[in-house]
Design a protein around this motif. Structure first.
Motif, PDB file in Angstrom:
ATOM      1  N   VAL A  16       0.793  -1.067   0.014  1.00 35.48           N
ATOM      2  CA  VAL A  16       0.004   0.079  -0.055  1.00 35.48           C
ATOM      3  C   VAL A  16       0.897   1.449   0.009  1.00 35.48           C
ATOM      4  N   ARG A  17       1.763   1.077   0.944  1.00 32.13           N
ATOM      5  CA  ARG A  17       2.611   2.571   0.836  1.00 32.13           C
ATOM      6  C   ARG A  17       3.441   2.655  -0.499  1.00 32.13           C
ATOM      7  N   GLN A  49       1.835  -4.906  -8.561  1.00 28.87           N
ATOM      8  CA  GLN A  49       1.106  -5.208  -7.558  1.00 28.87           C
ATOM      9  C   GLN A  49       0.906  -6.989  -7.409  1.00 28.87           C
ATOM     10  N   ARG A  50       0.304  -7.425  -8.648  1.00 28.73           N
ATOM     11  CA  ARG A  50      -0.049  -8.567  -8.943  1.00 28.73           C
ATOM     12  C   ARG A  50       1.366  -9.719  -8.857  1.00 28.73           C
ATOM     13  N   THR A  59      -7.939   4.444  10.351  1.00 24.59           N
ATOM     14  CA  THR A  59      -9.061   4.366   9.277  1.00 24.59           C
ATOM     15  C   THR A  59      -8.389   4.300   7.845  1.00 24.59           C
ATOM     16  N   LYS A  60      -7.476   5.346   7.528  1.00 24.21           N
ATOM     17  CA  LYS A  60      -6.875   5.406   6.044  1.00 24.21           C
ATOM     18  C   LYS A  60      -6.193   3.962   5.756  1.00 24.21           C
ATOM     19  N   GLU A  61      -5.293   3.848   6.201  1.00 22.03           N
ATOM     20  CA  GLU A  61      -4.599   2.606   6.020  1.00 22.03           C
ATOM     21  C   GLU A  61      -5.398   1.207   6.138  1.00 22.03           C
ATOM     22  N   LYS A  62      -6.345   1.397   7.158  1.00 24.68           N
ATOM     23  CA  LYS A  62      -7.119   0.164   7.079  1.00 24.68           C
ATOM     24  C   LYS A  62      -8.049   0.036   5.865  1.00 24.68           C
ATOM     25  N   GLU A  63      -8.263   1.052   5.191  1.00 19.82           N
ATOM     26  CA  GLU A  63      -9.001   0.815   4.171  1.00 19.82           C
ATOM     27  C   GLU A  63      -8.250   0.473   3.029  1.00 19.82           C
ATOM     28  N   LEU A 103      -7.161  -3.872  -0.897  1.00 14.66           N
ATOM     29  CA  LEU A 103      -6.164  -4.653  -1.714  1.00 14.66           C
ATOM     30  C   LEU A 103      -6.591  -5.993  -1.503  1.00 14.66           C
ATOM     31  N   ILE A 104      -6.683  -6.541  -0.187  1.00  8.30           N
ATOM     32  CA  ILE A 104      -7.310  -7.751   0.160  1.00  8.30           C
ATOM     33  C   ILE A 104      -8.257  -8.303  -0.825  1.00  8.30           C
TER      34      ILE A 104
END
Length: 296
Positions: free
Chosen positions: A183-184, A192-193, A222-226, A231-232
């Protein structure tokens, strides 16, 4: 299914060659001119004595900064214990040097789970004279502590967490930190794939562990969680679509095979009506003699 370790590592390092050198060999990275990088075709060598064929994993042609002459970086992934590996690296080196006649830098990546005890050199010597000492650079992934690397915003680092030293109890935390790294870095979808596919090949969580992962992700800011949850979900959706597609293709293939067998039976019946013998029908339709007898 058997994992093609060499292909996975080749694809990963080819995509992130500069990042690979920066991560493990910064003293090499600072000298390489990455404006001049090309990947050479695969080399296949035959060991006549052993009767085996070996394929060189990765050859990169590049330059050193401030120099015009080309050099070659040879990277070999070793996914299993092989006492004669240093000798094999020397044989690769000598044959490649004979062909290209360029300065060569050999690197070995050891990705198997057990601790390595082979030397990183190949020597030929007598009590009275040292003929040769061939050395190569090494990366021993299992001896790296994965927690030392989670602050590196380097894509190849994220993928290789899956082959570093971790315990079974750390698997959920390992994947969580991997996802945070992805994500970062804000990589494009193709990269990513590649990274997620590589990681999932070597670290596949159970359903229970996946649920634990989701619970821990839900406790993040919140932001990182989303972002991590997106991504998952995105990866799971693509995996499901891929599974459905493969299932449809398998079904179509099975249907074609069943249709072909039915056609063969119809032909066999007509041949029986015309008086052909069982052996002839077997040779022409490839149906078993037993099945032809049943049709008869």
């Amino acid at each position: 299914m058997a994992v093609d370790h060499d292909r996975l590592f080749k694809e990963l390092i080819t995509t992130f060659f500069e990042e690979f050198l920066l991560l493990f060999f910064p003293h090499v990275h600072e000298h390489i001119d990455f404006q001049h990088v090309s990947f050479l075709s695969e080399e296949l060598f035959t060991d006549v004595t052993a009767g085996e064929k070996y394929r060189v994993d990765l050859l990169v042609e590049t330059k050193l900064k401030g120099e015009d002459s080309l050099i070659i970086v040879h990277i070999e992934n070793q996914s299993y214990v092989q006492p004669s590996f240093p000798e094999r690296m020397f044989i690769y080196f000598s044959r490649l040097f004979e062909k290209y006649r360029k300065r060569m830098l050999p690197i070995a990546v050891f990705s198997y789970d057990s601790l390595r005890n082979e030397p990183s050199s190949f020597t030929l010597q007598f009590p009275f004279f040292d003929v040769l000492q061939f050395r190569f650079l090494t990366v021993e992934l299992r001896q790296q502590n994965w927690r030392d690397y989670i602050r590196h915003d380097n894509p190849i680092t994220a993928a290789l967490l899956s082959k570093m030293g971790y315990t079974e109890s750390e698997r959920v935390e390992l994947k969580k930190q991997f996802l945070r790294m992805i994500v970062r870095m804000e990589l494009d979808e193709a990269k990513q794939r590649l990274l997620i596919g590589f990681f999932e090949t070597y670290v596949r969580l159970s359903d229970e562990e996946e649920q634990q992962l989701r619970n821990e992700v839900n406790e993040m800011e919140t932001k990182e969680k989303e972002q991590v949850l997106d991504l998952i979900i995105s990866y799971e959706k693509k995996a499901l679509e891929k599974g459905l597609k493969e299932g449809v293709e398998r079904g179509l293939q099975q249907g074609l095979q069943q249709g072909l067998q039915q056609e063969k039976r119809q032909i066999a019946k007509k041949m029986l009506e015309k008086g052909y013998d069982v052996q002839t029908i077997h040779e022409l339709t490839e149906l078993s003699p037993e099945e032809i007898e049943r049709l008869k």
